[in-house]
Design a protein around this motif. Sequence first.
Motif, short mmCIF file in Angstrom:
data_model
loop_
_atom_site.label_atom_id
_atom_site.label_comp_id
_atom_site.label_asym_id
_atom_site.label_seq_id
_atom_site.Cartn_x
_atom_site.Cartn_y
_atom_site.Cartn_z
N TYR A 206 0.84 -1.20 0.00
CA TYR A 206 0.00 0.00 0.00
C TYR A 206 0.87 1.25 0.00
O TYR A 206 1.62 1.49 0.94
CB TYR A 206 -0.90 -0.04 1.24
CG TYR A 206 -2.01 0.99 1.25
CD1 TYR A 206 -3.12 0.85 0.42
CD2 TYR A 206 -1.95 2.09 2.09
CE1 TYR A 206 -4.14 1.77 0.42
CE2 TYR A 206 -2.98 3.03 2.11
CZ TYR A 206 -4.07 2.86 1.27
OH TYR A 206 -5.10 3.78 1.29
N GLN A 207 0.77 2.02 -1.07
CA GLN A 207 1.49 3.29 -1.23
C GLN A 207 3.00 3.15 -1.12
O GLN A 207 3.69 4.04 -0.63
CB GLN A 207 0.96 4.33 -0.23
CG GLN A 207 -0.51 4.64 -0.47
CD GLN A 207 -1.13 5.58 0.54
OE1 GLN A 207 -0.59 5.77 1.63
NE2 GLN A 207 -2.27 6.15 0.21
N ASP A 228 -2.58 2.25 -4.36
CA ASP A 228 -2.35 3.55 -3.74
C ASP A 228 -3.53 4.17 -3.02
O ASP A 228 -3.38 5.21 -2.40
CB ASP A 228 -1.81 4.52 -4.80
CG ASP A 228 -0.32 4.28 -5.03
OD1 ASP A 228 0.47 4.62 -4.15
OD2 ASP A 228 0.03 3.69 -6.07
N SER A 229 -4.70 3.56 -3.10
CA SER A 229 -5.86 4.17 -2.44
C SER A 229 -6.85 3.08 -2.04
O SER A 229 -6.81 1.96 -2.58
CB SER A 229 -6.56 5.14 -3.40
OG SER A 229 -7.09 4.40 -4.48
N GLU A 231 -9.88 2.94 -2.86
CA GLU A 231 -10.71 2.63 -4.05
C GLU A 231 -10.00 1.62 -4.94
O GLU A 231 -10.60 0.67 -5.44
CB GLU A 231 -10.99 3.91 -4.86
CG GLU A 231 -11.84 4.94 -4.16
CD GLU A 231 -11.11 5.69 -3.04
OE1 GLU A 231 -9.87 5.85 -3.12
OE2 GLU A 231 -11.77 6.11 -2.07
N GLU A 232 -8.69 1.83 -5.12
CA GLU A 232 -7.91 0.91 -5.94
C GLU A 232 -7.90 -0.49 -5.32
O GLU A 232 -7.99 -1.51 -6.00
CB GLU A 232 -6.47 1.44 -6.04
CG GLU A 232 -5.84 1.27 -7.39
CD GLU A 232 -4.40 1.78 -7.38
OE1 GLU A 232 -3.52 0.97 -7.65
OE2 GLU A 232 -4.18 2.97 -7.07
N CYS A 233 -7.81 -0.49 -4.02
CA CYS A 233 -7.82 -1.75 -3.27
C CYS A 233 -9.15 -2.47 -3.44
O CYS A 233 -9.19 -3.68 -3.63
CB CYS A 233 -7.65 -1.40 -1.80
SG CYS A 233 -6.42 -2.32 -1.04
N VAL A 317 -6.89 1.98 7.49
CA VAL A 317 -6.85 1.65 6.06
C VAL A 317 -7.86 0.55 5.73
O VAL A 317 -8.61 0.64 4.75
CB VAL A 317 -5.41 1.23 5.64
CG1 VAL A 317 -5.38 0.75 4.19
CG2 VAL A 317 -4.43 2.36 5.86
N GLN A 320 -11.38 1.86 5.58
CA GLN A 320 -11.59 2.67 4.37
C GLN A 320 -11.77 1.77 3.14
O GLN A 320 -12.60 2.04 2.28
CB GLN A 320 -10.40 3.61 4.15
CG GLN A 320 -10.34 4.72 5.19
CD GLN A 320 -9.03 5.51 5.17
OE1 GLN A 320 -8.07 5.14 4.49
NE2 GLN A 320 -8.98 6.59 5.92
N SER A 324 -15.09 1.47 0.72
CA SER A 324 -15.00 1.57 -0.76
C SER A 324 -15.59 0.34 -1.42
O SER A 324 -16.28 0.44 -2.44
CB SER A 324 -13.54 1.67 -1.20
OG SER A 324 -13.04 2.92 -0.93
#
Length: 330
Positions: A206-207, A228-229, A231-233, A317, A320, A324
């Motif tokens: 992550y990031q 990186d986010s 949403e991407e996850c 994380v 979140q 998402s």
Amino acid sequence: MASWALSRISNLHKHLSPDIPTPKGEGLVKISPEVSQALSLGKPVVALESTIISHGMPYPQNLETAKEVEAIVRHNGAIPATIAILDGVPCIGLSAEELKRLATIGRKARKTARRDIAHVVATGGNGATTVSATMVFASMVGIPIFVTGGIGGVHRHGESTMDISSDLVELGRTPVAVVSAGVKSILDIPRTLEYLETLGVCAAAYQTNEFPAFFTEKSGYKAPCRIDSPEECARLIEAHNSLMLGTGILISVPIPSEYSASGNFIESAIQKALKEAREQNITGSSETPFLLARVNELTGGASLSANIALVKNNARVGAQIAVSLSQLRQ
Ligand code: PSU
Ligand code: MN
């Protein structure tokens, strides 16, 4: 567990919320009313393990951290579901009293990996679930995301002892996304990454481009992929699950940098603790709890503070990502 108890749990749920569809696994396990309702309505839920409470941290920091982690999950819009076996009943979502009970039992609770589940249930015992057992139950009731501190891996000298955590094998067979801070350097990191590849586990950092090493942001080994986010996850999890790849996903979030500073100091304590474990012939499922406790002593509590900080960061994380994912599925 007696069958009457199983059906009682199931009937209780129907009685409490007659209009809500029954979630998967109901009747085999006790799902808290809050978690049950959230699952039925497609709301974001985050599973949490309990070995970190019983064996990973001392009392009372374990209870404080467990409560704070649940609060962080809620603050970020998801429902926490801490998983443990109490009096032989697998519980998905613990009440404040149940959480306190587990934290005070501490190491007297059985460290429960997949192999131990049936015995703990059959004997009416108290089991703190490791990553592997928590994944089993999360998957059983349909929770797609699970947050922990660090996963087990290939132990150092694992090539001769064959001590490879069942967490890895579970990641190879159960479609749950596990958010962790990577793999501790008490383990063999490159062999752990090799084994995850062999099992077909999607391992994303992550990031960062580097696979994190729990107490430090960097391990010196490149992560197989990067996201990186949240949403991407969520898109990664959705693609993985809709293709029915069947394996787990490992999302590795580096420790916040302000805590990573003490990484080298902690590393020298790890080396000492590993030497002591060899000398005292501590092996098998006792090795990880021994090393964690000893490293905490040797670092005067610095490793515990770092551990608590990274678990809380992972909870943020993970929640979140759960939010998402549930938005993506609506
Ligand atoms: N790593 C930590 N803290 C922990 C554990 C690992 O930093 O509490 C626990 C987790 O529950 C993990 C288990 O699933 O140890 C792995 O144990 P073993 O290596 O015996 O498979
Ligand atoms: Mn082991």
